[in-house]
Scaffold this active site. Structure first.
Site, PDB file in Angstrom:
ATOM      1  N   ARG A 144       0.803  -1.225   0.000  1.00 45.82           N
ATOM      2  CA  ARG A 144       0.000   0.000   0.000  1.00 45.82           C
ATOM      3  C   ARG A 144       0.837   1.276   0.000  1.00 45.82           C
ATOM      4  O   ARG A 144       0.468   2.223  -0.686  1.00 45.82           O
ATOM      5  CB  ARG A 144      -1.054  -0.027   1.111  1.00 45.82           C
ATOM      6  N   THR A 145       1.942   1.279   0.695  1.00 44.43           N
ATOM      7  CA  THR A 145       2.720   2.520   0.716  1.00 44.43           C
ATOM      8  C   THR A 145       3.233   2.845  -0.681  1.00 44.43           C
ATOM      9  O   THR A 145       3.080   3.955  -1.177  1.00 44.43           O
ATOM     10  CB  THR A 145       3.911   2.386   1.689  1.00 44.43           C
ATOM     11  N   LYS A 182      26.092  -6.071  -0.936  1.00 42.50           N
ATOM     12  CA  LYS A 182      27.304  -6.651  -1.498  1.00 42.50           C
ATOM     13  C   LYS A 182      27.857  -5.774  -2.599  1.00 42.50           C
ATOM     14  O   LYS A 182      29.059  -5.703  -2.820  1.00 42.50           O
ATOM     15  CB  LYS A 182      27.009  -8.045  -2.067  1.00 42.50           C
ATOM     16  N   ARG A 225      12.130   3.147   0.984  1.00 40.06           N
ATOM     17  CA  ARG A 225      11.885   2.280   2.145  1.00 40.06           C
ATOM     18  C   ARG A 225      13.090   1.354   2.275  1.00 40.06           C
ATOM     19  O   ARG A 225      13.580   0.823   1.268  1.00 40.06           O
ATOM     20  CB  ARG A 225      10.623   1.445   1.969  1.00 40.06           C
ATOM     21  N   HIS A 254       8.080   6.189   9.978  1.00 37.51           N
ATOM     22  CA  HIS A 254       7.314   6.062   8.757  1.00 37.51           C
ATOM     23  C   HIS A 254       6.419   7.296   8.709  1.00 37.51           C
ATOM     24  O   HIS A 254       5.225   7.227   8.981  1.00 37.51           O
ATOM     25  CB  HIS A 254       6.489   4.768   8.855  1.00 37.51           C
TER      26      HIS A 254
END
Lengths: 183, 647
Positions: free
Chosen positions: B58-59, B87, B108, B136
């Site tokens: 949803r975000t 890496k 995110r 958030h």
């Protein structure tokens, strides 16, 4: 008192275990006169049962109710190798911070030292204790790691291939420390 | 090309109360215009990049939808995996590159403080869509938007927040924001999932909040006997604080608790942030309609950031007080408002006023204590940064990480110019502030670390030699002999020396064993203060394997044993040694962990205020005593205070 039974040798009987626990409790008090910051952490299952017995013995001696927590450390295999795994933490029930506490870690048998190492590791996440002391009912030697118990109920030298096992009323219905090949 | 101002929204605190109110009003407008089916062109030409190193539905979709709805466009990478990224390319490089392709970055990331780093390295503005267990902020904007819509205002609300308050990042952002609006927050954590101390510390320091554990019967009914933690502003309306279930430290008359609750904010268990052992939570709070039946709770709305697992009863969905789907739907208009607000501020002077933080001198700073902090995960280019934080104890200096806000407590501080170290106590605070300003402050976790860094105690008493070069050489030869006798299968033995004297000792033991048996034992140095990264193969080897090998761990002096314990933790993380022996040059007693060395050069009983200093020259010539070697014992005067008393 040592006596033969079927195939196993009785190293400690119920009365001797009772005496050991009381002596361990006295030794713990002697080394930790300030009982205020003392906490017990027992390794499941028999170490936790012993910790509970030590807790009531300590309450009898000093009148102080020492907080107690448990660690569940079991042999943990995370690969397909047939070799022995290393003990790892499975669960942790310590409802208080160990910051500044004098921890007495309790287990039934001290052998290779691997379980204790895993326990020390597990406690590192629970705060910064002042010290960690180790109390065991039986030290059977043959250490693989540089671990040493501070309080020992009984030192047992078992011939190679022989096992030492602790039976406690809470888990096994009877109190005994046995040595032999069979369970 | 559309230029957005460089305003980063990393924390909800990056927006003022006025700015939050403005965004709320704009969101209302966008909600109406969406409802009316209007086509918008406000952000035409804007390219927004979404960098999601963690899964999100949803975000991400609501951000992308918001950008499209405003007439902008979106670029994105199909799947980004933080572990493979770790890496290869660093986060800093990625955002530097991507900020050349886009006008706005939405990120995110699984590591705490990652958004702060992205904001520092990106040339375009960065919006945090969740970083590790930290914040958030856009979810918080949605939460505030719904609260405001349902309650008509945001000032002085009473909100109960339930569930996993330890790792729930939405919760931390929401608590900070509610505190700024003067809200009372009733925290109802599951046992072991309490609001972290660093969040409470920040609330206390910045918002003058005080808190105390209480237990409220209504909350008990819904949360299964859990204690509630009450956060309330000390001013203007002080609510009585009290405890009932836990031992009372400052007995106060019991208070009736909050008059009524405006909202319940239920959160899910953050399973993915837990270790294997902690993933089962049979006792997790389950919220159902019963909680809304009391007189104090009947006006409350029920919120949840979604996705839900089992903590929210499905029967609630039809209740008009259940607003969580509205909350989710608000995601698009609120994020549209945020983007539009950035556009609105296009001409704004983007350098926010404020004083630059005092930062601990980079090369001397210890690592952050939070293993998930971005400064540790990307330590190749990031240095840890700390600010002094309010101390809890008089004997510890408290430093707060600039990235993840975790606190680090240190007992020893040093002055890099005079190269002296001190045990911290309050009387030093003035000096510490001054040194921090001069960038001459260094901190140490232990005396050992200070001495390894070449620092001397502030003042020392008389000293005497307890081992000379000849004795040291004999002791090392004896230990080598014992190792050869004890461990017949030398082909399976490796030696690990704790930096730095332990490593010198390790090399000398290797040389002696090779001279006597012709077996060359692999050898490595371990820096326990650097953990996993601290293992360096010695003697020209490229790799060092601990699996199935018997490790001989060496150190110069064993005291409490914590260093050895730490070394064992690191080694067991690298594999499964077949066994371990411990060899030390000096055992000075005072053990605090159940560890006993197998090989000891010399036992030296010491008093607590005595220190042992070992000088070992680098191994050079073949065998024999090294002329500079010696072990000294001296008593020390640790702090200014003690020095003052004895002077």
């Amino acid at each position: 008192m040592v006596q033969m039974s079927a195939a196993n040798l009785t190293v400690l009987d119920a009365a001797a275990i009772g005496r050991c626990v009381r002596r361990l409790a006295h030794e713990i008090v002697e080394h930790n006169p300030q009982t205020g910051d003392l906490v017990l952490v027992g390794i499941l299952r028999r170490g936790a049962n012993l910790a509970l017995r030590l807790k009531s013995a300590l309450a009898e001696i000093t009148g102080v109710d020492v907080p107690m927590g448990t660690l569940d450390i079991s042999l943990y295999r995370d690969d397909n190798r047939s070799g022995s795994g290393d003990p790892r933490l499975l669960a942790r029930e310590v409802a208080f911070s160990l910051d500044g506490k004098r921890v007495v870690l309790v287990d039934d048998v001290l052998y290779t030292g691997r379980t204790v190492r895993a326990a020390l590791d597990a406690m590192a996440d629970l705060g910064r204790p002042e010290s960690i002391q180790l109390a065991v009912l039986v030290d059977r030697g043959e250490r693989e790691l540089p671990i040493k118990a501070d309080f020992v109920g009984k030192n047992v030298t078992a011939p190679h291939g022989q096992r030492v096992f602790v039976r406690l009323a809470e888990t096994d219905g009877t109190d005994a420390v046995l040595m032999g090949g069979a369970k | 090309m559309l230029r957005l101002p460089k305003i980063d929204i990393v924390s909800i605190d990056d927006l003022s109360i006025g700015e939050i109110e403005r965004i709320m009003v704009m969101a209302d407008g966008f909600a109406q215009r969406l409802e009316a089916g209007e086509r918008l062109h406000i952000a035409e030409g804007m390219i927004m990049a979404t960098l999601f190193y963690e899964p999100s539905t949803r975000t991400r979709l609501s951000f992308e939808s918001a950008a499209h709805r405003l007439g902008g466009s979106v670029i994105s990478s199909a799947s980004m995996d933080a572990s493979s990224a770790a890496k290869g390319e660093t986060l800093a490089d990625t955002v530097r590159v991507v900020s050349g392709y886009a006008d706005l970055i939405v990120i995110r990331h699984p590591y705490d403080g990652a958004a702060r780093v992205a904001a520092e390295y990106a040339r375009c503005p960065v919006i945090n869509a969740g970083d590790g267990s930290r914040e958030h902020p856009t979810q918080t904007l949605c939460d505030l938007y719904i609260l405001r819509k349902k309650k008509g205002h945001l000032r002085g609300l009473t909100v109960a927040i339930c569930g996993d308050l330890k790792f729930g990042r939405t919760v931390h952002s929401l608590i900070y924001a509610l505190a700024r609006f003067g809200a009372n927050v009733v925290a109802v954590p599951n046992r072991g999932m309490e609001v972290p101390d660093y969040v409470l510390a920040r609330l206390a320091a910045e918002r003058n909040y005080s808190f105390s554990s209480i237990s409220i019967s209504e909350l008990k009914a819904l949360a299964g006997g859990l204690d509630a933690m009450y956060l309330t502003p000390s001013a203007p309306h002080q609510m009585a604080l009290f405890t009932s279930d836990i031992p009372v430290i400052n007995p106060a008359p019991p208070s009736p608790g909050p008059a009524s609750l405006d909202a319940f904010y239920v959160t899910r268990f953050q399973r993915e942030r837990r270790s294997e052992a902690e993933r089962d939570q049979p006792d997790y709070v389950r919220f159902d309609a019963r909680a809304l039946k009391t007189s104090r709770t009947q006006e409350a709305v029920v919120m949840h950031p979604l996705p839900r697992t089992d903590e929210l009863a499905y029967e609630l969905d039809t209740d008009p007080r259940a607003v969580y789907f509205e909350q989710a739907a608000a995601g698009v208009p609120v994020r549209m408002a945020l983007i539009a607000w950035l556009l609105e501020n296009a001409g704004r002077d983007t350098i926010k006023p404020g004083t630059a933080p005092l930062v601990l001198k980079a090369e001397n700073a210890p690592p952050c204590s939070n293993p998930n902090c971005i400064s540790r995960r990307e330590s190749r280019y990031l240095r840890s940064r700390f600010k002094p934080a309010p101390a809890v104890s008089h004997h510890e200096l408290c430093l707060r990480c600039e990235f993840c806000e975790r606190e680090l407590k240190v007992q020893y501080v040093g002055h890099s110019r005079s190269r002296r170290y001190y045990r911290f106590d309050e009387s030093l605070l003035g000096f510490v502030r001054q040194w921090l300003e001069d960038a001459t402050l260094v901190v140490f976790e232990t005396v050992k670390q200070a001495e390894e860094a070449g620092y001397e105690p502030y003042r020392r008493g008389p000293q005497r030699e307890i081992m000379n070069a000849e004795e040291i050489n004999r002791a090392v030869e004896t230990m080598a002999g014992q190792i050869i006798r004890d461990l017949p299968d030398l082909a399976r033995v490796s030696i690990v020396g704790i930096v730095s004297h332990g490593a010198v000792l390790a090399v000398r033991l290797c040389e002696i064993i090779e001279r006597r048996t012709k077996v060359r034992i692999p050898c490595a140095a371990l820096d326990v203060f650097r953990g996993y990264d601290g293992l360096q193969p010695l003697g020209g080897a490229q790799t060092f394997d601990v699996e199935d090998r018997t490790i001989v761990l060496t150190d110069d002096v064993i005291n409490s044993g914590w260093t050895v314990q730490r070394a064992m933790t690191t080694l067991w993380k690298l594999g499964r040694p077949a066994g371990m022996r411990l060899a030390v040059l000096v055992d000075r007693g005072h053990r605090a962990v159940p560890i006993r060395p197998n090989y000891v050069g010399k036992n030296v009983p010491t008093a607590r205020n005595e220190r042992i200093q070992v000088r070992l020259g680098e191994a050079g010539e073949e065998g024999g005593a090294k002329p500079g070697d010696r072990v000294m014992l001296y008593s020390m005067v640790e702090s200014l205070k003690e020095a003052g008393e004895s002077a």
